[in-house]
Design an enzyme around this catalytic site. Structure first.
Site, short mmCIF file in Angstrom:
data_model
loop_
_atom_site.label_atom_id
_atom_site.label_comp_id
_atom_site.label_asym_id
_atom_site.label_seq_id
_atom_site.Cartn_x
_atom_site.Cartn_y
_atom_site.Cartn_z
N THR A 1 68.77 10.78 77.19
CA THR A 1 69.33 11.82 78.05
C THR A 1 68.41 11.99 79.24
O THR A 1 67.46 11.21 79.43
CB THR A 1 69.58 13.11 77.24
OG1 THR A 1 70.30 14.04 78.05
CG2 THR A 1 68.29 13.74 76.74
N LYS B 1 68.39 7.93 81.39
CA LYS B 1 69.61 7.13 81.23
C LYS B 1 69.64 5.88 82.11
O LYS B 1 70.24 4.88 81.74
CB LYS B 1 70.86 7.98 81.53
CG LYS B 1 71.21 8.97 80.43
CD LYS B 1 72.52 9.68 80.74
CE LYS B 1 72.92 10.61 79.61
NZ LYS B 1 74.23 11.22 79.82
N ASP C 1 79.48 7.99 76.56
CA ASP C 1 80.01 9.23 77.16
C ASP C 1 81.47 9.06 77.57
O ASP C 1 82.33 9.87 77.21
CB ASP C 1 79.19 9.62 78.39
CG ASP C 1 77.93 10.39 78.03
OD1 ASP C 1 77.89 11.00 76.93
OD2 ASP C 1 76.98 10.39 78.83
N ALA D 1 81.16 13.64 90.97
CA ALA D 1 80.85 12.21 91.10
C ALA D 1 79.46 11.90 90.52
O ALA D 1 78.83 10.93 90.92
CB ALA D 1 80.91 11.79 92.57
N GLY D 2 79.00 12.71 89.57
CA GLY D 2 77.68 12.50 88.98
C GLY D 2 77.75 11.53 87.81
O GLY D 2 78.68 10.72 87.70
N GLY D 3 76.76 11.61 86.92
CA GLY D 3 76.67 10.69 85.79
C GLY D 3 77.87 10.75 84.87
O GLY D 3 78.37 9.71 84.42
N ALA D 4 78.34 11.96 84.56
CA ALA D 4 79.49 12.09 83.66
C ALA D 4 80.74 11.48 84.31
O ALA D 4 81.50 10.75 83.67
CB ALA D 4 79.73 13.56 83.33
N GLY E 1 85.47 20.05 76.41
CA GLY E 1 84.36 19.09 76.39
C GLY E 1 83.70 18.94 75.03
O GLY E 1 82.88 18.03 74.84
#
Ligand SMILES: NC(=O)c1ccc[n+]([C@@H]2O[C@H](COP(=O)([O-])OP(=O)(O)OC[C@H]3O[C@@H](n4cnc5c(N)ncnc54)[C@H](OP(=O)(O)O)[C@@H]3O)[C@@H](O)[C@H]2O)c1
Length: 288
Positions: A69, A73, A109, A135-138, A252
């Protein structure tokens, strides 16, 4: 003759910084207990400068795998023997599994979201038009899996162009989906041909639990499927507003449980006891 005693535990866990509040341990340990497996999940504080040594430690102590995490990552890729195609596309690994002497990077994920979309909401993204806030990691993990699963069009709605444009290019260059960037500088109206709307931003995350994305909620229509990545609390104001407009909602918590269930199977080889894992995590979050 009775079996010889076996007191040896198989080890997995998570590398992070900070890592103390990461709740994945609760669902993984519940899964091990449900199947009677002598496995342990450890929350391990690893500073960025110690990541290489920590991965060597995994090898030396024969760990079966590890979650990564924040902030590991992306950095962990350089220490692994191989990386799955989708994780390489995303440029991020959240799960490392052992294959003999090799450590393989995976990303569960987006897969967890996809499984929750299919199994909890009954939606196959193939041929659908998807709008993604963030528009991030997720977002990266989720849109790569949605695109590989055949989504026909993905709009990336984001404040900053410098995060959104590379993601749009990555999707257009490497997957059959058509992706476009939509700047998020004013209240965003959801296009009426949208099938699935996903909030991947951190808006609504504890302690800011009353915050919700700046969109025109009147443009959410019945028939749309509206999803949030926020696992705790899972019933967010964003999902409440969508439900009021007659949309189907997906929280989520399901994504979090399913990404863990996929890692569980990669590590142990056993199908994860998903309901036991979900129940444990929901209890930890104080929801039923
Ligand atoms: N349920 C699960 O299993 C799961 C798994 C992974 C992550 N998550 C959750 O997903 C969320 C995002 O994680 P991440 O790793 O993608 O974070 P990240 O890489 O930091 O990206 C955050 C995104 O949110 C946007 N954002 C943040 N605040 C905003 C605001 N006030 N208005 C508009 N946009 C805003 C950012 O936009 P800019 O680019 O413009 O800054 C960016 O696109 C977190 O809450 C995390 O807990 C859930």
């Amino acid at each position: 003759m009775a079996d010889e005693p076996n007191y040896k535990s198989e080890l997995v866990g998570v590398f992070g910084h900070p890592v103390a509040e990461n709740p994945t341990i609760v669902m993984q340990e519940a899964g091990f207990a449900a199947l009677g497996l002598n496995w342990r999940y450890l929350n391990i504080e690893v500073l960025p400068e110690d990541l290489g040594a920590a991965v060597q430690g995994l090898r030396a102590m024969n760990f079966q795998g590890i979650n990564c995490t924040i902030p590991h990552k992306v950095a962990v890729l350089q220490y692994l023997d191989d990386v799955s195609t989708d994780a390489r596309l995303m440029g991020a690994v959240n799960t490392v599994r052992r294959d003999g002497k090799h450590l393989i990077g995976e990303n569960t994920d987006g897969k967890g979201f996809l499984r929750s979309l299919r199994e909890d909401a009954g939606v196959d993204p193939s041929g659908l038009r998807i709008v993604v806030l963030g528009a991030g990691g997720a977002a990266r993990a989720m849109t790569v899996e949605l695109a590989l699963a055949g989504a026909s069009h993905i709009s990336i709605v984001n404040r900053s162009a410098d995060r959104a444009r590379p993601l749009v290019a990555l999707l257009n260059d490497n997957t059959p989906t058509q992706a476009t960037y939509v700047p998020w500088d004013v209240i965003f109206a959801i296009p009426s041909d949208t099938h699935v709307l996903v909030n991947t931003t951190s808006i609504g995350l504890y302690p800011n639990v009353t915050d919700k994305p700046n969109i025109d909620y009147a443009t959410i229509k019945p028939g749309m499927v509206v999803c949030d990545v926020i696992p705790n609390p899972p019933q967010t104001p964003f999902l409440d507003e969508a439900a009021k407009r007659g949309a189907r909602t997906l929280d989520g918590l399901g994504m979090l449980v399913n990404q863990g269930a996929i890692a569980f199977k990669m590590w142990t080889g056993h199908d994860a006891p998903v309901e036991a894992m979900r129940t444990a995590l929901a209890a930890e979050f104080g929801v039923s």
